[in-house]
Design an enzyme around this catalytic site. Sequence first.
Site, PDB file in Angstrom:
ATOM      1  N   ASP A  14     -51.986  32.102 -36.014  1.00  0.00           N
ATOM      2  CA  ASP A  14     -52.817  33.266 -35.688  1.00  0.00           C
ATOM      3  C   ASP A  14     -54.064  33.378 -36.561  1.00  0.00           C
ATOM      4  O   ASP A  14     -54.566  34.471 -36.791  1.00  0.00           O
ATOM      5  CB  ASP A  14     -52.001  34.577 -35.803  1.00  0.00           C
ATOM      6  CG  ASP A  14     -50.727  34.514 -34.994  1.00  0.00           C
ATOM      7  OD1 ASP A  14     -50.804  34.071 -33.849  1.00  0.00           O
ATOM      8  OD2 ASP A  14     -49.658  34.888 -35.524  1.00  0.00           O
ATOM      9  N   GLU A  15     -54.566  32.245 -37.030  1.00  0.00           N
ATOM     10  CA  GLU A  15     -55.742  32.276 -37.905  1.00  0.00           C
ATOM     11  C   GLU A  15     -57.036  32.475 -37.117  1.00  0.00           C
ATOM     12  O   GLU A  15     -58.093  32.709 -37.717  1.00  0.00           O
ATOM     13  CB  GLU A  15     -55.857  30.974 -38.713  1.00  0.00           C
ATOM     14  CG  GLU A  15     -54.716  30.721 -39.687  1.00  0.00           C
ATOM     15  CD  GLU A  15     -53.573  29.953 -39.027  1.00  0.00           C
ATOM     16  OE1 GLU A  15     -53.630  29.750 -37.796  1.00  0.00           O
ATOM     17  OE2 GLU A  15     -52.640  29.562 -39.741  1.00  0.00           O
ATOM     18  N   LYS A  17     -57.823  30.083 -34.490  1.00  0.00           N
ATOM     19  CA  LYS A  17     -58.248  28.720 -34.131  1.00  0.00           C
ATOM     20  C   LYS A  17     -58.941  28.690 -32.772  1.00  0.00           C
ATOM     21  O   LYS A  17     -59.926  27.976 -32.601  1.00  0.00           O
ATOM     22  CB  LYS A  17     -57.029  27.788 -34.040  1.00  0.00           C
ATOM     23  CG  LYS A  17     -56.323  27.559 -35.347  1.00  0.00           C
ATOM     24  CD  LYS A  17     -55.064  26.740 -35.142  1.00  0.00           C
ATOM     25  CE  LYS A  17     -53.926  27.491 -34.470  1.00  0.00           C
ATOM     26  NZ  LYS A  17     -53.369  28.617 -35.220  1.00  0.00           N
ATOM     27  N   GLY A  41     -50.885  31.465 -28.991  1.00  0.00           N
ATOM     28  CA  GLY A  41     -51.679  32.498 -28.328  1.00  0.00           C
ATOM     29  C   GLY A  41     -53.098  32.408 -28.848  1.00  0.00           C
ATOM     30  O   GLY A  41     -53.376  32.847 -29.946  1.00  0.00           O
ATOM     31  N   HIS A  42     -53.967  31.767 -28.086  1.00  0.00           N
ATOM     32  CA  HIS A  42     -55.333  31.564 -28.556  1.00  0.00           C
ATOM     33  C   HIS A  42     -56.269  32.516 -27.811  1.00  0.00           C
ATOM     34  O   HIS A  42     -56.425  32.439 -26.608  1.00  0.00           O
ATOM     35  CB  HIS A  42     -55.740  30.101 -28.362  1.00  0.00           C
ATOM     36  CG  HIS A  42     -54.944  29.168 -29.250  1.00  0.00           C
ATOM     37  ND1 HIS A  42     -54.976  27.809 -29.138  1.00  0.00           N
ATOM     38  CD2 HIS A  42     -54.102  29.430 -30.281  1.00  0.00           C
ATOM     39  CE1 HIS A  42     -54.181  27.283 -30.065  1.00  0.00           C
ATOM     40  NE2 HIS A  42     -53.632  28.250 -30.754  1.00  0.00           N
ATOM     41  N   GLN A 225     -50.094  27.085 -33.885  1.00  0.00           N
ATOM     42  CA  GLN A 225     -49.322  27.612 -35.028  1.00  0.00           C
ATOM     43  C   GLN A 225     -50.073  27.266 -36.330  1.00  0.00           C
ATOM     44  O   GLN A 225     -51.281  27.138 -36.294  1.00  0.00           O
ATOM     45  CB  GLN A 225     -47.890  27.080 -35.054  1.00  0.00           C
ATOM     46  CG  GLN A 225     -47.014  27.581 -33.921  1.00  0.00           C
ATOM     47  CD  GLN A 225     -47.167  26.797 -32.638  1.00  0.00           C
ATOM     48  OE1 GLN A 225     -47.154  25.585 -32.640  1.00  0.00           O
ATOM     49  NE2 GLN A 225     -47.311  27.488 -31.526  1.00  0.00           N
TER      50      GLN A 225
HETATM   51  P1  IMP Z   1     -40.924  29.190 -31.962  1.00  0.00           P
HETATM   52  O1  IMP Z   1     -42.152  28.332 -32.117  1.00  0.00           O
HETATM   53  O2  IMP Z   1     -40.975  30.071 -30.734  1.00  0.00           O
HETATM   54  O3  IMP Z   1     -39.661  28.400 -32.058  1.00  0.00           O
HETATM   55  O4  IMP Z   1     -40.889  30.220 -33.199  1.00  0.00           O
HETATM   56  C1  IMP Z   1     -40.650  29.772 -34.527  1.00  0.00           C
HETATM   57  C2  IMP Z   1     -41.520  30.536 -35.515  1.00  0.00           C
HETATM   58  O5  IMP Z   1     -42.885  30.184 -35.320  1.00  0.00           O
HETATM   59  C3  IMP Z   1     -41.449  32.056 -35.377  1.00  0.00           C
HETATM   60  O6  IMP Z   1     -41.596  32.624 -36.669  1.00  0.00           O
HETATM   61  C4  IMP Z   1     -42.674  32.379 -34.543  1.00  0.00           C
HETATM   62  O7  IMP Z   1     -43.127  33.688 -34.758  1.00  0.00           O
HETATM   63  C5  IMP Z   1     -43.647  31.362 -35.085  1.00  0.00           C
HETATM   64  N1  IMP Z   1     -44.704  31.038 -34.130  1.00  0.00           N
HETATM   65  C6  IMP Z   1     -44.619  30.254 -33.039  1.00  0.00           C
HETATM   66  N2  IMP Z   1     -45.799  30.175 -32.419  1.00  0.00           N
HETATM   67  C7  IMP Z   1     -46.660  30.912 -33.131  1.00  0.00           C
HETATM   68  C8  IMP Z   1     -48.060  31.189 -33.014  1.00  0.00           C
HETATM   69  O8  IMP Z   1     -48.766  30.725 -32.123  1.00  0.00           O
HETATM   70  N3  IMP Z   1     -48.576  32.000 -33.977  1.00  0.00           N
HETATM   71  C9  IMP Z   1     -47.838  32.474 -34.995  1.00  0.00           C
HETATM   72  N4  IMP Z   1     -46.547  32.249 -35.151  1.00  0.00           N
HETATM   73  C10 IMP Z   1     -45.960  31.458 -34.236  1.00  0.00           C
END
Ligand code: IMP
Length: 430
Positions: A14-15, A17, A41-42, A225
Amino acid sequence: MPKNLVVIGAQWGDEGKGKIVDLLTERVGAVARFQGGHNAGHTLVIDGAKTVLSLIPSGILHPGVQCVIGNGVVVSLEALFREADMLVQRGIQVYDRLKVSPNCPVILPSHIALDRARERAQGVNAIGTTGRGIGPAYEDKVARRAVRLADLMQRERLAARLGEILDFHNFVLSRYFSAETVDFQRTLDQLVAQAERIEPLLADVSVLLRNEMKRGTNLMFEGAQGALLDVDVGTYPFVTSSNTIAGEAAVGTGLGPRDINAVLGIVKAYTTRVGAGPFPTELFDETGEHLSRVGHEFGAVTGRPRRCGWFDAVAMRRAVMHNSLSSLGVTKLDVMDGLDTLRICTGYRIDGEIRDEPPLLPHRFSECVPVYEEHKGWTEPTHGITDFSKLPTNARSYLARMEELAGVPIDIVSTGPDRAQTIVLRHPYD
Ligand code: IMP
């Protein structure tokens, strides 16, 4: 000389990007996603109009740019078509510009069911996943039982592979989690229908990208991520299930490490994290409240509130190392407008010692007590400023200190969500 740049998140995701990728796309021939899935989520804002992308590369809003989903991505076909159709409705050409690797593992409905059942069973120890089936889909990839996009092209092979994998998933769902099972025929019919739509999009993405390079165009690799959510070097087990660091840009597109020329790490001027796991500089006070409110810190995918805290230079230095960062893009500087005093974490106190690196044993990360240095805030708004010299002096000193602690230069500063609200100090493609 063409240049290939990787853009990654250097914190916990969530920086911002998406905004930076969109901005830099004007200089590239192709943009590739290389890991993750629709858990990302971009958010892109152009002339006030907002678009949220989860799976399709953020370069798609630039006409004529080739967009690629590399083999390292786990693909939900439902999410892919939903997103593509949403873009087409807005008049953006997608289907003739998007190519997807046939090696991508498919996210099945049973992966989502498993992700959710496991999180439920974990109770207070849950990771706080996005519930999109990402983890289980990567497990199956590594276990060599995934249904890959290529499998959709052979109906009989697909039925056999799906049968095997669903037997296994349904056994775990019913016997281990006491959860509802997933219907084989319904899943097969859905996949067969989706197969027809995905077929024209399948391409050998490594060859496609290599041909782009031969044509002399720049490439961009869009991370999802953040580095601290990397399955190997992140805050395990509170991580995502893919490698989010820059090296994966090569692996996840089938290119080699020498095809990468530079890495831009995106960081917020502070820190956020969504989901569970260690976060040494987390704030539980009014300042945390300020960052959350002014920064609209709610997940773009799940809508969950993000945890907020001070900028952590110790974690940053690890991200610089893991990604061989060439430069930084700092986002959301304007969110800090109006705070009296700012803090930067420069060390961790652990076992009575102050260290400037996180502990070697990641499970002790949560025991770290941050050591801060203080900086004077600024009262003048930085929102929307596009010229570095117009920033308040204290904002410039704060950025200079971030740069010094990271040991790499800042190329870009973002002062608002819109594409135009950006200071480019040095263009990463120059
Ligand atoms: P997963 O990727 O759904 O398995 O989630 C694993 C961890 O990564 C959790 O803490 C999510 O909140 C985090 N996470 C996954 N995708 C994102 C993203 O795009 N932004 C921020 N955190 C993420």
